[in-house]
Write a protein that holds these residues in place. Structure first.
Motif, PDB file in Angstrom:
ATOM      1  N   LEU A 158      36.333 -15.212  -5.175  1.00 53.16           N
ATOM      2  CA  LEU A 158      35.345 -15.931  -6.276  1.00 53.16           C
ATOM      3  C   LEU A 158      34.374 -16.779  -5.467  1.00 53.16           C
ATOM      4  N   ARG A 159      34.781 -17.126  -4.189  1.00 56.67           N
ATOM      5  CA  ARG A 159      33.906 -17.876  -3.461  1.00 56.67           C
ATOM      6  C   ARG A 159      32.551 -17.145  -2.891  1.00 56.67           C
ATOM      7  N   VAL A 201      35.893 -18.172 -14.738  1.00 56.28           N
ATOM      8  CA  VAL A 201      36.957 -19.558 -14.427  1.00 56.28           C
ATOM      9  C   VAL A 201      36.610 -20.575 -15.672  1.00 56.28           C
ATOM     10  N   GLU A 224      42.055 -19.528  -6.931  1.00 56.73           N
ATOM     11  CA  GLU A 224      42.587 -18.181  -6.554  1.00 56.73           C
ATOM     12  C   GLU A 224      44.099 -18.121  -6.360  1.00 56.73           C
ATOM     13  N   LEU A 226      37.763 -23.478  -5.916  1.00 54.82           N
ATOM     14  CA  LEU A 226      38.062 -21.960  -6.121  1.00 54.82           C
ATOM     15  C   LEU A 226      39.291 -21.553  -5.390  1.00 54.82           C
ATOM     16  N   SER A 227      39.574 -22.122  -4.289  1.00 47.19           N
ATOM     17  CA  SER A 227      40.572 -21.709  -3.415  1.00 47.19           C
ATOM     18  C   SER A 227      42.123 -21.924  -4.162  1.00 47.19           C
ATOM     19  N   LEU A 232      30.316 -16.678  -5.997  1.00 47.69           N
ATOM     20  CA  LEU A 232      29.481 -17.864  -6.195  1.00 47.69           C
ATOM     21  C   LEU A 232      28.449 -18.137  -5.016  1.00 47.69           C
ATOM     22  N   LEU A 282      30.881 -21.739 -12.412  1.00 41.20           N
ATOM     23  CA  LEU A 282      32.213 -21.226 -12.295  1.00 41.20           C
ATOM     24  C   LEU A 282      32.307 -20.278 -13.875  1.00 41.20           C
TER      25      LEU A 282
END
Length: 684
Positions: free
Chosen positions: A251-252, A340, A309, A305-306, A255, A335
């Motif tokens: 996800l990171r 998300v 996830e 996001l960490s 982004l 997001l």
């Protein structure tokens, strides 16, 4: 030391009214008397003849009353004349009691303490301290301490209570002998006794010198107690259990690819520090600080996001609705395209919207919840809260921060606190010693330097013309006022009146108005219209202080700048300079200016670095006001000065972990002496 520790911690025994007054002074247990130190001293150990007594300092003289009368013109006052072998001296009392008239009757012998000044009818002391004596009476054998007090609690009563405790309290040293010698510190008992009952070889000036060895010892002990408490708080937090939050990074990466900018080196560095904390099994307690516009929000989004996830939820809490809403809009924009779900929760939501948001938080559908203090209300339940992010953390009370952190169930949530009010190094070492601190010390590329101008409010017309020219160049302008409605006491121009006036002065412009009393939907609509450049000039209260990002705005006008704090002025100024255009901040001020206002305006005019502004702010205000002592959850320093006593602070900081490891008994005794009854400070 156990028996004496019991004596030290016994509550003060006094009549209810006296106990209440003592509590106002911070004296709740018996040992507190020992640490209630004098503000200044009076010297009654040396007697001057009237002819030899110097001007400009408090002196003690003795003589016989040769005249005493009450005068009624120009106002009621008691005029007394005393005489010794060398001359005469006038004593004048504007406020007096019948008992004083008796004490100062003709023929009485008195000692008078005060500063001699030249008067219309000769040398005089106004309102001297008087004591009736017999010729040849012995002088005091030590200086007289003058203690901080409150109405109804006299100096003689305080002196008696303190002297009684000094006789019975255990003043044994709590520092390891070798460390005391290494640091060349005097014995605790000697330091305390000297400050409470100084001998005549010390002058009153000597005793108020912060470099006096006795004061150095007390300051060091106070700083050491603070450092010990912070180390214990740090240890306690590291014993807590938290779930490690390690994401795949997918996800990171998505982004990062979607962003129109790359992270700076500083942002990448602090993100690595946060990631390392999130991967551990004890809760992160990290403060992320960075100057206005340094890009803390994107770091928070990456950290979130960490956690997401890793299968957990994130809560982001901000102190005001407008700031929380700005975060919600920005984070949703980043997001939501990644799949998300971000929900918004605030006290102003309609019941149905609030219920829906809470349901999505409770069942885990919402991965990120953004809001105000509404997030930590009892009826808000998270399915699996892994990370709590608190923006502008110094504005929240300790209890509020704990309430959000505790919504995570058996395992504690990791906590990331953010602040755009940079914390000076001395404060970070002292009051934030229990936190891990990350600093974003680099601004994103493309930020333009902001030119700050100080302009007297009587040149307001010129500023209005400057606004007209700025808008003609295609730019937008903020005009900030400090109050919403008229206050006769402060006579400040209000946002509402200013909006009307500027709309008249600049009829060709579209002028908007935003303030804290508007409904959230109205506020959001005005801000959105300004962001879309449908409004050229936005009149606002300080609700726009943080979180508002309109790159096309290149001019900020702040009315009554002399009434605002440095942190607030710096935050407001940071709303411009976010695009490529040359940006300015005009500080309009009213005269006359107080010394503090002059000092503040000089600092903000000369500096753009938030850390230097914060350091100067600390010098002007002191740590209690800078931190917001009532909410900080940190015991304020009474004796030490963070700027003057940096060397002592560094020594105390180094000694604290060593004492806890090698001399735990002495560390406990030291904390009992200095912080007993204040254990709640360790909970934050």
């Amino acid at each position: 030391m156990d028996v004496f520790a019991d004596i030290a911690n016994q509550p003060v025994v006094a009549a209810p009214a006296t106990a209440k007054r003592l509590e106002k002074l911070g004296i709740r247990r018996r040992f507190d008397f020992v640490l209630h130190l004098p503000l200044r001293y009076e010297d009654e150990t040396h007697l001057y003849t009237i002819a030899d007594a110097p001007y400009g300092q408090a002196v003690l003289v003795e003589g016989e009353v040769i005249a005493s009368e009450v005068q009624f013109k120009p106002r009621r006052q008691l005029l007394v004349q005393i005489e010794d072998k060398t001359g005469t001296l006038n004593l004048r009392f504007i406020h007096f009691y019948p008992s004083q008239q008796k004490q100062l009757a003709k023929g009485r012998r008195v000692r008078a303490l005060g500063e001699i000044k030249r008067g219309y009818h000769g040398d005089e002391i106004i309102h001297p301290k008087i004591r009736e004596v017999i010729e040849g009476d012995a002088l005091a054998d030590h200086l007289t301490p003058i203690y901080p007090t409150v109405n109804g609690l006299t100096q003689p009563v305080l002196r008696r209570l303190i002297a009684a405790e000094l006789k019975v309290q255990d003043l044994a040293d709590t520092l390891p002998v070798e460390e005391r010698r290494r640091l060349d510190l005097v014995d605790f008992a000697d330091a305390v006794r000297l400050l409470h009952s100084p001998t005549p070889e010390y002058s009153a000036k000597d005793l108020t010198n912060p470099a006096l060895p006795a004061w150095q010892r007390l300051k060091f002990d106070e700083l050491l107690a603070q450092q010990l408490s912070m180390r214990l708080a740090y240890r306690a937090r590291r014993k807590g259990r938290a779930l490690p939050l390690v994401g795949s990074g997918a996800l990171r990466r998505r982004l990062a690819e979607a962003l129109p900018f790359a992270l700076t080196g500083a942002q990448t560095r602090v993100l690595a520090e946060i990631d390392a904390d999130l991967a551990r099994t004890h809760p992160m307690h990290r403060l992320l600080q960075g100057d206005v516009g340094s890009g803390k929000t994107i770091v928070a989004a990456m950290a979130a996001l960490s956690a997401i996830e890793a299968g957990h939820q994130v809560a982001l809490m901000a102190p005001t609705e407008i700031l929380a809403e700005q975060h919600y809009l920005k984070l949703s924009g980043w997001l939501a395209p990644l799949g998300v779900e971000v929900v918004w929760l605030s006290g102003s939501l309609k019941k149905k919207q609030k219920t829906e948001a809470m349901a999505r938080i409770a069942d885990g559908t919402a991965r990120l919840a953004v809001g105000t203090h509404a997030l930590f209300q009892d009826d808000v339940a998270f399915a699996s809260l892994g990370l709590a992010i608190v923006d502008e953390q110094h504005r929240f009370g300790v209890g509020q921060r704990l309430a959000l952190k505790d919504k995570s169930g058996d395992a504690q949530a990791h906590q990331l606190m953010m602040s755009a009010t940079p914390i000076p190094r001395t404060l970070a070492m002292s009051f934030y010693a229990d936190l891990d601190v990350s600093v974003i010390d680099e601004l994103p590329p493309g930020r333009t330097p902001i030119v700050t101008k100080l302009i007297n409010a009587n040149r307001r017309d010129e500023v209005v013309e400057f606004v007209r020219r700025t808008v003609a160049e295609g730019r937008q302008v903020y005009w900030v006022c400090p109050l919403i409605e008229e206050s006769e006491a402060l006579e400040l121009q209000t946002a509402v009146d200013t909006h009307v006036q500027l709309a008249e002065d600049l009829p060709e412009l579209k002028v908007g108005l935003v303030h804290g009393r508007l409904k959230p939907a109205e506020k959001a609509e005005v801000m959105a219209a300004f962001a879309r450049n449908e409004l050229q000039l936005l009149v606002a209260t300080t609700v726009i202080e943080v979180g508002v990002d309109v790159p096309n705005a290149s001019l900020m006008v702040i009315e009554h700048a002399e009434r605002m704090g440095l942190a607030q002025l710096h935050q407001l100024r940071g709303r411009v300079g976010r695009g490529a255009a040359k940006s300015s901040c005009v500080l309009l001020f009213e005269t006359p200016l107080s010394e503090v206002a002059k000092a503040r305006l000089k600092v903000i005019y000369e500096n753009t670095d938030g850390f230097e502004i914060a350091r100067q702010d600390l010098l002007i205000r002191g740590p209690g006001e800078f931190l917001g002592a009532r909410q900080s959850g940190v015991p304020m320093l009474r004796f030490a000065n963070l700027e003057e006593d940096l060397a002592l602070l560094e020594e105390a900081r180094a000694l604290a972990p060593q004492m806890l490891k090698e001399h735990p008994g002495l560390a406990e005794a030291h904390l009992t002496r200095w912080l007993a009854g204040r254990e709640h400070f360790l909970e934050a």
